[in-house]
Design an enzyme around this catalytic site. Sequence first.
Site, PDB file in Angstrom:
ATOM      1  N   VAL A  19      13.989  75.039 -47.961  1.00  0.00           N
ATOM      2  CA  VAL A  19      14.524  73.812 -48.008  1.00  0.00           C
ATOM      3  C   VAL A  19      13.797  73.514 -47.618  1.00  0.00           C
ATOM      4  O   VAL A  19      13.150  74.236 -47.558  1.00  0.00           O
ATOM      5  CB  VAL A  19      14.999  72.687 -47.451  1.00  0.00           C
ATOM      6  CG1 VAL A  19      16.140  72.297 -47.218  1.00  0.00           C
ATOM      7  CG2 VAL A  19      13.847  71.902 -47.372  1.00  0.00           C
ATOM      8  N   ILE A  92      11.730  78.286 -43.328  1.00  0.00           N
ATOM      9  CA  ILE A  92      11.827  76.891 -42.905  1.00  0.00           C
ATOM     10  C   ILE A  92      10.876  76.120 -43.812  1.00  0.00           C
ATOM     11  O   ILE A  92       9.726  76.518 -44.001  1.00  0.00           O
ATOM     12  CB  ILE A  92      11.474  76.705 -41.410  1.00  0.00           C
ATOM     13  CG1 ILE A  92      11.565  75.211 -41.031  1.00  0.00           C
ATOM     14  CG2 ILE A  92      10.124  77.295 -41.044  1.00  0.00           C
ATOM     15  CD1 ILE A  92      11.389  74.946 -39.531  1.00  0.00           C
ATOM     16  N   SER A  93      11.373  75.060 -44.403  1.00  0.00           N
ATOM     17  CA  SER A  93      10.592  74.316 -45.398  1.00  0.00           C
ATOM     18  C   SER A  93       9.343  73.693 -44.791  1.00  0.00           C
ATOM     19  O   SER A  93       9.242  73.488 -43.580  1.00  0.00           O
ATOM     20  CB  SER A  93      11.451  73.202 -46.020  1.00  0.00           C
ATOM     21  OG  SER A  93      12.484  73.737 -46.795  1.00  0.00           O
ATOM     22  N   ALA A  94       8.398  73.381 -45.658  1.00  0.00           N
ATOM     23  CA  ALA A  94       7.201  72.660 -45.237  1.00  0.00           C
ATOM     24  C   ALA A  94       7.589  71.278 -44.719  1.00  0.00           C
ATOM     25  O   ALA A  94       8.536  70.665 -45.214  1.00  0.00           O
ATOM     26  CB  ALA A  94       6.231  72.527 -46.407  1.00  0.00           C
TER      27      ALA A  94
END
Length: 256
Positions: A19, A92-94
């Site tokens: 996400v 963990i998304s960018a």
Amino acid sequence: MFSSLLASSYMGLATIISVITMFFVPQHSQHFRSRGSIDKNKALVEHLQYYGIIKSGKVAEVMDVIDRGEFAPSGCPAYDDSPMPIGYNATISAPHMHATCLQLLEEHLQPGMRALDVGSGTGYLTACFAIMVGAQGLVVGVEHIPQLVALSIENINKSSAAAFLKEGSLSIKLADGQLGWPDSAPYDAIHVGAAAREIPQSLIDQLKPGGRMVIPVGDLFQDLKVVDKNLDGSVSIRSEMSVRYVPLTSLEAQLS
């Protein structure tokens, strides 16, 4: 450069994207952040503003207040604009994806509103949502990995959103994200941090008329969908961009 940054979304697990006015910011939590982390987080926010990913002052402020370093794995380059593995086949998304989702949901994260974060991971966006809706709002994070639920609570307690967790306007639930969290519905904003093969009807049902959901949809090829529920209950869906997220699936499938 901006378009190539958004389009480039996978180079192994470490690059798979999992996400997403005024508001209350508790000042007592600032002692958890070292000077170095504040400077690095501020530089990250300024970078995202420079490239036009962060467009509003409100999103810039909340991403400055919620230090990404408190939610990224220890030893990782927390302030690089790239996704990072957090264990359990999740990431963990960018930061540019977090900023994009916050921009898309900004008008639905006003003080007093309700938000649902599906696949809340380490708790970063859940904490951002809590800051935006404030103490009179309600934010629920849903995660089906027990260890990530515990980790996200620990992370939030170190952050500027700690007071909301203590007071109960922010909570993290251990549950199947595909089912949402109907007990606190309807929601003004729903964010889904993993890709569904199709948009779950359960999440559409939990979206308030006038509300918005952002959700990646697809298998090999995925689009970030913006789902708006109109005041008459009808639903409008559009594609925002091509993305690459881990799948929204069962606990057993994810761990295997």
